[in-house]
Design a protein around this motif. Structure first.
Motif, short mmCIF file in Angstrom:
data_model
loop_
_atom_site.label_atom_id
_atom_site.label_comp_id
_atom_site.label_asym_id
_atom_site.label_seq_id
_atom_site.Cartn_x
_atom_site.Cartn_y
_atom_site.Cartn_z
N GLY A 41 43.74 -12.92 -5.04
CA GLY A 41 43.52 -14.09 -4.81
C GLY A 41 43.72 -15.22 -6.07
O GLY A 41 43.78 -16.37 -5.67
N LYS A 42 43.70 -14.66 -7.21
CA LYS A 42 43.46 -15.59 -8.06
C LYS A 42 45.07 -16.51 -8.40
O LYS A 42 44.81 -17.43 -8.90
CB LYS A 42 43.22 -14.91 -9.50
CG LYS A 42 42.38 -15.60 -10.67
CD LYS A 42 41.24 -16.39 -9.83
CE LYS A 42 40.52 -17.12 -11.10
NZ LYS A 42 39.50 -18.23 -10.70
N GLY A 43 45.94 -15.74 -7.87
CA GLY A 43 47.32 -16.39 -8.15
C GLY A 43 47.60 -17.54 -7.01
O GLY A 43 48.28 -18.31 -7.12
N GLN A 44 46.52 -17.66 -5.98
CA GLN A 44 46.56 -18.87 -5.16
C GLN A 44 45.55 -20.12 -5.86
O GLN A 44 45.64 -20.93 -5.16
CB GLN A 44 46.16 -18.35 -3.71
CG GLN A 44 47.02 -17.08 -3.25
CD GLN A 44 48.55 -17.41 -3.24
OE1 GLN A 44 48.92 -18.44 -2.95
NE2 GLN A 44 49.02 -16.63 -3.80
N ASP A 45 44.96 -19.94 -6.61
CA ASP A 45 44.20 -20.90 -7.13
C ASP A 45 45.11 -22.00 -7.78
O ASP A 45 46.19 -21.80 -8.68
CB ASP A 45 43.19 -20.32 -8.47
CG ASP A 45 42.40 -21.30 -9.07
OD1 ASP A 45 42.72 -22.04 -9.98
OD2 ASP A 45 41.09 -21.26 -8.74
N GLU A 46 44.50 -23.33 -7.48
CA GLU A 46 45.40 -24.35 -7.44
C GLU A 46 45.56 -24.62 -9.15
O GLU A 46 46.60 -24.92 -9.73
CB GLU A 46 44.99 -25.69 -6.99
CG GLU A 46 45.81 -26.73 -6.95
CD GLU A 46 45.38 -28.16 -6.42
OE1 GLU A 46 45.46 -29.10 -7.11
OE2 GLU A 46 44.74 -27.73 -5.20
N ALA A 47 44.74 -24.51 -9.84
CA ALA A 47 44.63 -24.52 -11.28
C ALA A 47 45.51 -23.60 -12.19
O ALA A 47 46.27 -23.76 -13.12
CB ALA A 47 43.10 -24.54 -11.93
N ILE A 48 45.18 -22.29 -11.68
CA ILE A 48 46.18 -21.19 -12.23
C ILE A 48 47.63 -21.71 -11.84
O ILE A 48 48.54 -21.27 -12.86
CB ILE A 48 45.76 -19.92 -11.64
CG1 ILE A 48 44.21 -19.55 -12.06
CG2 ILE A 48 46.56 -18.76 -12.02
CD1 ILE A 48 44.09 -19.18 -13.40
#
Length: 184
Positions: free
Chosen positions: A129-136
């Motif tokens: 799910g972290k790959g969908q984080d806008e900042a990431i």
């Protein structure tokens, strides 16, 4: 068993060979096909044009290393090192492929988009799910655009710093937000 080249690999090798003796602007699809004993029709069954072949070569050469990153068999530093090594070993190809600034944008965007997809997949694998984080996503895109631009500049400028130095600069420039995913 003997590993045979695919049709695409034959066209790639043909182009690489031709680039050693003439600039990209003088190379035609017909000359690429003739050099490897194929027809232009077969070329067009595999690629849209010579620039599509160049994109394929670039992605094909670096994608294996990105797959290894995804399998956690190499580190980010090792991946950057492999990219720099590949660019150094195939300097004629990269210089010719990137000599046309209009095409440079196309190659850069094509390769960066593919690499960004692979990096986001890798980050998602490390922390779902972290790959969908806008900042990431933003920092990954910004960082890799910068790394790509600086590697191309390094090559064009005649490699004014050593391979190890450029690798260190690229790794050290990583934003803190990405270090948990790409750091060593």
């Amino acid at each position: 068993m003997v590993k045979r080249l695919t049709t695409k690999e034959l066209f790639a090798e043909s182009l690489m060979e031709l680039l050693e003796v003439q600039p990209l602007t003088k190379i035609t699809v017909g000359s690429i096909a003739k050099n490897c004993g194929m027809s232009s029709r077969t070329f067009y069954n595999n690629f849209l044009d010579k620039y599509d072949l160049i994109n394929w070569i670039y992605v094909h050469r670096i994608e294996a290393a990105y797959e290894e990153l995804g399998e956690d068999t190499i580190t980010w530093r090792e991946l950057i090192d492999r990219m720099v090594t590949t660019m150094s070993e195939q300097e004629t190809f990269f210089k010719e492929a990137l000599a046309d600034r209009t095409y440079d944008i196309n190659l850069t965007e094509t390769s960066i988009n593919r690499v960004l997809d692979l990096l986001i997949q890798y980050i998602d694998k490390k922390k779902p799910g972290k790959g969908q984080d806008e900042a990431i996503r933003f920092h990954t895109a910004m960082y890799f655009h910068g790394v790509s631009a600086m590697l191309l500049k390094w090559l064009r400028d005649g490699r004014v710093v050593t391979k190890d130095q450029i690798v260190n600069y690229c790794v050290d420039a990583m934003p803190d937000i990405l270090k948990p995913y790409l750091g060593e």
